[in-house]
Every structure is written in structure tokens, then in C-alpha cells.
Design an enzyme around this catalytic site. Structure first.
Site, mmCIF file in Angstrom:
data_model
loop_
_atom_site.group_PDB
_atom_site.id
_atom_site.type_symbol
_atom_site.label_atom_id
_atom_site.label_comp_id
_atom_site.label_asym_id
_atom_site.label_seq_id
_atom_site.Cartn_x
_atom_site.Cartn_y
_atom_site.Cartn_z
ATOM 1 N N HIS A 62 0.840 -1.210 0.000
ATOM 2 C CA HIS A 62 0.000 0.000 0.000
ATOM 3 C C HIS A 62 0.873 1.257 0.000
ATOM 4 C CE1 HIS A 62 -2.740 -2.908 2.246
ATOM 5 N NE2 HIS A 62 -3.485 -2.561 1.221
ATOM 6 N N VAL A 201 4.732 -5.384 -4.798
ATOM 7 C CA VAL A 201 5.826 -5.341 -3.820
ATOM 8 C C VAL A 201 5.925 -6.713 -3.162
ATOM 9 C CG1 VAL A 201 6.653 -4.282 -1.686
ATOM 10 C CG2 VAL A 201 5.516 -2.881 -3.420
HETATM 11 P P1 AMP Z 1 -6.488 -3.833 -0.463
HETATM 12 O O1 AMP Z 1 -6.291 -3.054 0.793
HETATM 13 O O2 AMP Z 1 -6.104 -5.262 -0.349
HETATM 14 O O3 AMP Z 1 -7.850 -3.612 -1.075
HETATM 15 O O4 AMP Z 1 -5.455 -3.235 -1.505
HETATM 16 C C1 AMP Z 1 -5.460 -1.872 -1.824
HETATM 17 C C2 AMP Z 1 -4.548 -1.652 -2.999
HETATM 18 O O5 AMP Z 1 -3.226 -2.053 -2.659
HETATM 19 C C3 AMP Z 1 -4.959 -2.475 -4.234
HETATM 20 O O6 AMP Z 1 -4.841 -1.664 -5.384
HETATM 21 C C4 AMP Z 1 -3.955 -3.586 -4.238
HETATM 22 O O7 AMP Z 1 -3.693 -4.108 -5.521
HETATM 23 C C5 AMP Z 1 -2.722 -2.880 -3.682
HETATM 24 N N1 AMP Z 1 -1.764 -3.848 -3.143
HETATM 25 C C6 AMP Z 1 -1.995 -4.812 -2.224
HETATM 26 N N2 AMP Z 1 -0.880 -5.555 -2.023
HETATM 27 C C7 AMP Z 1 0.071 -5.043 -2.853
HETATM 28 C C8 AMP Z 1 1.429 -5.376 -3.127
HETATM 29 N N3 AMP Z 1 2.041 -6.368 -2.517
HETATM 30 N N4 AMP Z 1 2.088 -4.630 -4.041
HETATM 31 C C9 AMP Z 1 1.481 -3.602 -4.685
HETATM 32 N N5 AMP Z 1 0.206 -3.235 -4.464
HETATM 33 C C10 AMP Z 1 -0.493 -3.945 -3.564
#
Ligand code: AMP
Length: 309
Positions: A62, A201
Site C-alpha cells: 500500500h 511489492v
Molecule cells: P487492499 O487493501 O487489499 O484492497 O489493496 C489496496 C490496494 O493495494 C490495491 O490496489 C492492491 O492491488 C494494492 N496492493 C496490495 N498488495 C500489494 C502489493 N504487494 N504490491 C502492490 N500493491 C499492492
């Protein structure tokens, strides 16, 4: 930055001497009205508004999106909302981690201007009857195993885009299908914003960072590294000239099956834009894996551009 003009930790909009961007104190908006008025004030000063939608439990994945937003925009809004409509029955909505105070601290340090953290009651009426649904692209990969999930994602993102009205929103490649679906929704509904997709990441051992990694024991976390190993194998085989998807999938499944706690949900090779299965490796290819390990459902993917049509 000696010349920058700061007052009691609340820093004015732009340094009147060096012109460098300096931050105002972070605001936490709990209502739609308050986030709207903060964005309106920023926009009236000509600021480019960046938006990072999240469900909280923030980690370095994030933070990479927030950093991209801070770099590219003058005013950054992060939403923290565990969206009930994207969880299916029996999924982890109730136990999804909600460490709000720690999340706010991370946002503050990363240079966020506003955190929008609404209650479910703010975001949804008792009965929601209006949905945004992207067809076809949501019927493959995770869509096959999580009915209704993408309808929840697109509906909440459309609502958040309407509330925050950003110039640009940042998503992670980690959720590859989500990124494709959101881009298509924005294009099809002529929403006036740009979507930027940031790289996945990973931890040092290659495991994609996820809020759900918290559910894993040490052993399970070790097993989970087979996900990126299987994707690495896929990349190697494509780069070595293997053309038949099924041959690659068989090898990927072998790697995943070696880890005792891993239960495979799917291993797919699809076209990176249409998300339709590919028998032969051609063009820009998305290889995607979903597995269950103990209480966690984990996904990961790579994109390989073969450069050939
Ligand atoms: P979430 O809180 O799981 O809904 O994720 C919020 C945003 O963070 C989404 O756009 C995800 O794709 C991104 N995200 C989650 N994990 C990663 C990661 N390891 N690397 C890059 N972006 C991420």
C-alpha cells in the site's frame, strides 16, 4: 529547507520562498461531505488530486501506491474501508484486520493529505439496489471462485471515485484482474480520471506482500513462497520459448504441489487485456495463481510480454 514556512507542525501549502511542496497536517474525514469539501478546497487551488483506495491493514505494498501518488500529485487522499459487498458468505469480512490507528500513522508519515475512513452506514443504505458490473472480464480467474466479488469492487470504486473525484487513482498489479476491471469500468463509463497500476511489492523471499499473510504460520508462510517460484518457472519457460500454455501450467502445478499446506484454486495463463485463456503463448500474457493455505486465500501473478502478436 531552511526557508520553508512551517507553523506549529501545520505546514502551509507551498513554500513561498523555495516553491517546494510542503505538507499541511493530515485530516481524517469520516463523512462523505467532509472529504468532498477538503478535495474541493484543494482543487480550487489548482491541485492535482491523487487517490489510493484500500481496505486498511496497510503494508509496504500500500505504501508504494501512496508514494507513487505523493510523487505524482499535489494532494493525496487514501480511503480505508473494509468493503462488505466484495466479501462472499464464509469469507473473512469479520476477521479482516482493522488497525486504524497504526494505518493513520503510516499515512501521516507517507505524506497523505486526507484519510477517508467512512463507516459502512456512510457508504451503503440498508439495502443496496444499485450496482456497477463489468461483464466478461470478471467471469475468469478469481471471478469464477468469488461470485459477486468484482461487482462489490467495481461498485465501491465507482462510489469512491464519485465521492473523492480524483484526477488519478493508484492500484496494485498484485490484484491484476482488479486493475484490468477497474480500467475498463473507467473507460466504459467515461469516468474522468486516470488509473495508474503500480508494480507488486514482494518480501525478500519473493512472497507478494498481502494483508492476508498475517493469517499464516511461519511454516505456511514458507510454503507460500512456492507461489512466486511457480510464476518464476512460468517466466523462464516462456523466455526459453515454450509456446504451449498447458505444458507450463503442469510445471507450475508441480511446484505448488510440493508445498504440503497449499491447496490450488487455479493456475491460469490468459491474455493480459481480455483475461481470456490462451492455449498458445502470444502477445502480452498474464500468468495468475490463486491458492489456499490454511485460513488464507493468496493470489499472485506476472505479466510477460512476448512482443509477438
Ligand atoms: P487492499 O487493501 O487489499 O484492497 O489493496 C489496496 C490496494 O493495494 C490495491 O490496489 C492492491 O492491488 C494494492 N496492493 C496490495 N498488495 C500489494 C502489493 N504487494 N504490491 C502492490 N500493491 C499492492
Amino acid at each position: 529547507m531552511d526557508s520553508c514556512f512551517r507553523r506549529n507542525d501545520t505546514i502551509v501549502d507551498g513554500c513561498e520562498f523555495c516553491g517546494e511542496r510542503v505538507k499541511t497536517e493530515m485530516e481524517v474525514a469520516e463523512t462523505i461531505e467532509s472529504v468532498r469539501s477538503l478535495v474541493k478546497a484543494a482543487r480550487s487551488k489548482g491541485k492535482r488530486v491523487g487517490f489510493v483506495p484500500t481496505m486498511g491493514a496497510l503494508h509496504i505494498g500500500h505504501i508504494s501506491l501512496i508514494e507513487a501518488a505523493v510523487k505524482e500529485c499535489d494532494f493525496v487522499v487514501v480511503s480505508i474501508f473494509v468493503n462488505p459487498t466484495q466479501f462472499g458468505p464464509g469469507e473473512d469480512f469479520e476477521k479482516y484486520p482493522r488497525p486504524l490507528e497504526a494505518d493513520l500513522e503510516i499515512c501521516k508519515k507517507a505524506g497523505v493529505d486526507v484519510v477517508f475512513a467512512p463507516t459502512p452506514e456512510q457508504m451503503y443504505r440498508a439495502e443496496n439496489v444499485t450496482w456497477v458490473n463489468v461483464e466478461k472480464l470478471t467471469e475468469t480467474l478469481c471471478g469464477r471462485f468469488r461470485p459477486g466479488h468484482f461487482r462489490g469492487v467495481t461498485t465501491i470504486c465507482a462510489k469512491l471515485f464519485n465521492i473523492v473525484s480524483p484526477d488519478v487513482a493508484f492500484f496494485g498489479q498484485k490484484d491484476a484482474q482488479q486493475a484490468v476491471v477497474i480500467k475498463r469500468m473507467v473507460a466504459d463509463l467515461n469516468m474522468p480520471l486516470e488509473i495508474v497500476v503500480c508494480p507488486t511489492v514482494r518480501e525478500n523471499d519473493g512472497l507478494a506482500v498481502s494483508s492476508r499473510n498475517k493469517y499464516l504460520t511461519k511454516e505456511q508462510k514458507k510454503d507460500a513462497t512456492c507461489i512466486c517460484k511457480s510464476l518464476q518457472k512460468c517466466r523462464e519457460m516462456i523466455e526459453a520459448g515454450t509456446k504451449d500454455s498447458e505444458t507450463i501450467i503442469v510445471e507450475m502445478r508441480k511446484i505448488l504441489s510440493r508445498a504440503p499446506s497449499v491447496e490450488i484454486e487455479y493456475v491460469s495463463i490468459v491474455d493480459a487485456e481480455s483475461l481470456q485463456s490462451l492455449d498458445k503463448i502470444i502477445g502480452k500474457v498474464l500468468a495468475a495463481v490463486a491458492v489456499r493455505i490454511g485460513p488464507a486465500r493468496l493470489i499472485d501473478n506476472i505479466v510477460v510480454d512476448t512482443g509477438k502478436q
